[in-house]
Design a protein around this motif. Sequence first.
Motif, PDB file in Angstrom:
ATOM      1  N   UNK A  48       0.861  -1.171   0.000  1.00 39.56           N
ATOM      2  CA  UNK A  48       0.000   0.000   0.000  1.00 39.56           C
ATOM      3  C   UNK A  48       0.906   1.233   0.000  1.00 39.56           C
ATOM      4  N   UNK A  49       0.373   2.369  -0.343  1.00 41.05           N
ATOM      5  CA  UNK A  49       1.205   3.570  -0.325  1.00 41.05           C
ATOM      6  C   UNK A  49       1.904   3.788   1.018  1.00 41.05           C
ATOM      7  N   UNK A  50       1.219   3.523   2.100  1.00 39.00           N
ATOM      8  CA  UNK A  50       1.841   3.747   3.397  1.00 39.00           C
ATOM      9  C   UNK A  50       2.928   2.723   3.658  1.00 39.00           C
ATOM     10  N   UNK A  51       2.690   1.471   3.203  1.00 38.77           N
ATOM     11  CA  UNK A  51       3.744   0.469   3.321  1.00 38.77           C
ATOM     12  C   UNK A  51       4.971   0.930   2.561  1.00 38.77           C
ATOM     13  N   UNK A  52       4.711   1.397   1.318  1.00 38.03           N
ATOM     14  CA  UNK A  52       5.827   1.837   0.478  1.00 38.03           C
ATOM     15  C   UNK A  52       6.575   2.985   1.149  1.00 38.03           C
ATOM     16  N   UNK A  53       5.814   3.861   1.794  1.00 41.46           N
ATOM     17  CA  UNK A  53       6.442   4.997   2.476  1.00 41.46           C
ATOM     18  C   UNK A  53       7.368   4.509   3.577  1.00 41.46           C
ATOM     19  N   UNK A  54       6.874   3.565   4.355  1.00 43.90           N
ATOM     20  CA  UNK A  54       7.660   3.110   5.488  1.00 43.90           C
ATOM     21  C   UNK A  54       8.918   2.408   5.038  1.00 43.90           C
ATOM     22  N   UNK A  55       8.785   1.484   4.081  1.00 45.09           N
ATOM     23  CA  UNK A  55       9.978   0.777   3.625  1.00 45.09           C
ATOM     24  C   UNK A  55      10.913   1.753   2.941  1.00 45.09           C
ATOM     25  N   UNK A  83       2.255   6.537  12.243  1.00 41.55           N
ATOM     26  CA  UNK A  83       2.735   6.310  10.882  1.00 41.55           C
ATOM     27  C   UNK A  83       4.212   6.644  10.758  1.00 41.55           C
ATOM     28  N   UNK A  84       4.589   7.744  11.384  1.00 39.98           N
ATOM     29  CA  UNK A  84       5.945   8.238  11.190  1.00 39.98           C
ATOM     30  C   UNK A  84       6.953   7.469  12.012  1.00 39.98           C
ATOM     31  N   UNK A  85       6.619   7.213  13.266  1.00 39.48           N
ATOM     32  CA  UNK A  85       7.599   6.650  14.189  1.00 39.48           C
ATOM     33  C   UNK A  85       7.234   5.281  14.723  1.00 39.48           C
ATOM     34  N   UNK A  86       6.038   4.809  14.416  1.00 35.75           N
ATOM     35  CA  UNK A  86       5.657   3.503  14.923  1.00 35.75           C
ATOM     36  C   UNK A  86       5.997   2.422  13.916  1.00 35.75           C
ATOM     37  N   UNK A  87       5.707   1.192  14.265  1.00 35.42           N
ATOM     38  CA  UNK A  87       6.071   0.123  13.338  1.00 35.42           C
ATOM     39  C   UNK A  87       4.922  -0.309  12.448  1.00 35.42           C
ATOM     40  N   UNK A  88       3.725   0.187  12.683  1.00 35.99           N
ATOM     41  CA  UNK A  88       2.630  -0.138  11.797  1.00 35.99           C
ATOM     42  C   UNK A  88       2.541   0.915  10.703  1.00 35.99           C
ATOM     43  N   UNK A  89       2.081   0.485   9.541  1.00 33.99           N
ATOM     44  CA  UNK A  89       2.012   1.411   8.418  1.00 33.99           C
ATOM     45  C   UNK A  89       0.937   2.462   8.642  1.00 33.99           C
ATOM     46  N   UNK A  90      -0.222   2.046   9.083  1.00 37.09           N
ATOM     47  CA  UNK A  90      -1.299   3.001   9.303  1.00 37.09           C
ATOM     48  C   UNK A  90      -1.667   2.993  10.776  1.00 37.09           C
ATOM     49  N   UNK A  91      -1.908   4.168  11.331  1.00 35.17           N
ATOM     50  CA  UNK A  91      -2.142   4.252  12.773  1.00 35.17           C
ATOM     51  C   UNK A  91      -3.552   4.572  13.159  1.00 35.17           C
ATOM     52  N   UNK A  92      -4.482   4.529  12.182  1.00 34.28           N
ATOM     53  CA  UNK A  92      -5.833   4.999  12.471  1.00 34.28           C
ATOM     54  C   UNK A  92      -6.475   4.218  13.607  1.00 34.28           C
TER      55      UNK A  92
END
Lengths: 351, 165, 506
Positions: free
Chosen positions: A182-189, A309-318
């Motif tokens: 997902x976009x957020x996954x891509x962001x994190x990696x 999202x920014x500092x945690x280990x999950x891609x989405x924090x909702x």
Amino acid sequence: MEFERRESPFGTPPTDVGSTMRQVLYALVPAALAYVWYFGSGFILNLFFASLFCVAGEAFMRRVRGKDVEYALLDFSALVTAALLTFSLPPLTPWWVTATAALFAVVVAKHLYGGIGYNVFNPAMAGYVVALVAFPAYMAFWPAPRIGDLDYHYLTFYETAQYTLTGTLPDYLTVDAITRATPLDALKTGFENMQTFREIHNNPLMGDFGGRGWEWIGNFVAIGGGWLLLRKVIRWQIPAGVLAGVLLPSGILYVLGSGLHASPGFHLFSGGTILCAFFIATDPVTAATSPRGRLVYGFCIGILIYAIRRWGSYADGVAFAVLLMNMAVPAIDHLTRPRIIGHSKHEKDKA
Amino acid sequence: MLAAVLTATLIMSCIALAAGLLLGFASRRLPGTTESLVDRVNDLLPQTQCAQCGYAGCRPYAVAIANEGAPINLCPPGGAATVERLAELLHREPAPLVEPAAAPPGSVAVIDESACIGCTWCREACPVDAIVGAHHYLHTIIARECTGCALCVPRCPVDCIRMSA
Amino acid sequence: MNGAATYDLGPWYGGLRLPAEKAQSTAQPIREVPVPERLVLPLAQHSGDPAQPVVDVGDRVLKGQLVAAADGILSAPVHASSSGTVAAFQSWPVSRRFGENAPCLVIECDGKDEAVDLAAAAVDYESMQPDALLRRILEGGIVGLGGAVFPTAQKLMQARSMTLDTLIVNGVECEPCISCDDMLMRELPEEVLGGARILLHALGIDKCLVVLESDKPQALHAMADALSALGDERIVLKQVPSIYPSGGEDQVVQLVRRTEVPSGGLPTDVGCLVHNVGTVAAVWRWICRGEPLISRITTVTGDGVLHPMNVRARLGTTIADVIEFTGGYAERASHLIVGGPMTGKSVTTDRVPVVKATNCILVLSRPVPVGDEKPCIRCGECAEVCPVVLQPQELYWYTLADNPQRLRELGLRDCIECGCCDLVCPSHIPLVSYFRRSKARILELAAEKERAERARRRFESRSQRLEIEQRKRREDLAQQKLSAIQAGPEDIRAMVDRARSKKSDE
């Protein structure tokens, strides 16, 4: 002439819980259609199973608790939970993952806390979190959106149904072939690999703001949310708070952070931000009740979403953001209680 | 591996113990309000002053509860409601009343005037001075001030007092 | 100068914009209900103690004659609304008790409608001292006609002991369906203004605000015309927006005087006094025309009557007679409400008479069933509409938890029972009923606490008294012992002789 007695006031109430919930479902229809367009029929199958198990769980619990079953289905709250779960879960999910999430949401998070009106935690988010933590592999199973120019096999309805019901893919397909980040996954990696945001954003899967396809779903969710605002089903404080809470830190860090942070637009249109702002955080039972309290509640959810999202280990924090703030609601309500007319500002109630 | 588990368990237990001790100390010793505990307990008692609890009035009972840990279920006029409120205030377990109330709540004593001999024994018994009457003269009960403690009833030598709702 | 102003109003919170439903009843002038065959006058048409009859069964009474005198500090007299014979004192259904019985005085009318000498009863108020004027107002049976029926003279007397600067005449009439004040201002503005001047004289102040809702243009014009004809600079018209409940006493003060009435206090605490336009007009009729309070304007409306209208009815006319005069019930009439749709009382029978508090007779058809009360979903709509900025959802939760102390802290006693929260609740929770019950419970607990406090004080003084007696006895004994030790042999012999002689006397 003799008459019967009634209690005042003698008007027709303008609304009822069932119609409020139904409005929420209607508002989700455009987003659901967009979802199906981009991600295929998995959404519909998930919706079917989520609704089935949510409603069954609700009916079962009401029977067990000795309350009337018919009303349980008439107030549509179980269906709203099911719909929100379906939006949160990946479109390709085995039926039993959906079932677990749905049953946990309705039976444990809602009824074991006392039923509608008494639950502390948002049922849909609680169910999603359980699925996320218990079945992490299945919850990472996101297909690519139907944007037409990828070398990708889009599953047919039959193949989707086969996977949902049996958990097996056709022989010629592997899991890796089907899933995309997902976009957020891509962001994190991407950040872990020391890429700048610009580099991550140049990926063909990315659109103007967020992922392609994803941002259109975000648009339709926003349309639905705007409709709910117009119809006064929800009030502006929580959506405004959530959006501000996400946009503010992401905006500041994007401007100051020399390219190592995602843009506010990206955060807005990725993951469940808009869905959370208008549909998830606005669940009246688990949100704060005073207007100022709602602003604070929404804003803190936004901040937590960004932080996770920014500092945690999950891609989405909702989901986690919402659940964490649910815990703080009694305190928020207490601290943001407005002054009663005729009382002075210094008359603090002693709790 | 086992060492890690044991270490973690030990550390968590120590933290829990320390936190528990700290909280217990704070709840007992640190002043919660400016009102003394005795006053707060006394406020919850019904002020019937009937001494059915064994203490010479409501305030002595309050003192005993607050400072000597006396049981909280000795007050029949207060009823189960008072026991629960005391339990909540003092963080103790509520218990059923030791004795049922001598008269239903809200009842007042009534003297049968035709039988009264004016001995003043009932007057001396009333803890709130709700009986008026001089020696050898008719006695009567001020209904508005009667708390329903029924201490006067057994004192009358001609049995002319009854409790009425 | 005398034009109405909507600006410079105070802040407003909550409330609901409800459909007015007043057009049907204001389409024609006020009609006079003829005197019925029988008048039923409850003895308690006001707050406070019921009036005590001063006539007997069989007495002939004239219109305007005193039939029951005020009893006690807070009470008001009752006058005969027409001439006839006192037929009985009996229990009769009254609207105050939702159709249950209360003591009433029944007059069989003779149809002649002969009055006492009204002209003789009128007084020249400008030459009267304020105290004498207030006593005169009391004798007219005038009470607050806005619904609270508080005896007007006593309200004025209480006000005179405070520092006042403004009289507010409340013609807002914010509740839907009710239009009696509107019609009064349209047709009899001189009575309203005349009454305001009497009250200004009685209170010794020189500023009066007459307040109307902005959806009453005809009333506004009528009042403005009458005011410019009168030329009294002390009286100013003001308009407030038509939001329910902008016409509540505290709410009007908040809007036009821009000050909040303190919790548990009265408008007199902030320097103003509020009276309904009907009350003020009734004062004028009594003081300047000699006619005590024997009739009032009532709105008859709702989809259960065939012809909605405003009528002037003699007090004591049964609602059945009034409705018959207007043309009767519609097929679907199923509920009779005395009052408005938000705060009215649902009564069981139309035999109840029109009394001083009857501002509206509302007949409704069967409502759409809304099902049982559902759990509160914490939507917060109730808090959005509360004009007092209470949190009804919290009050509801604490009512369920039976926590009177918390209810007090959250301001339950400031609830004006307007019904806004009740109406908007999606779970159809009857919030007003819950709050009424909690308020009663809080009063009950306060009374209990007061009793306990009295018992405690009596116990303590008794303990003190016993202790003093004991100490005195010890001191006496010690004194006696001391004097016995100090006594010489002669004293002792004298004592022994005294005892012996006493013994021999017996």
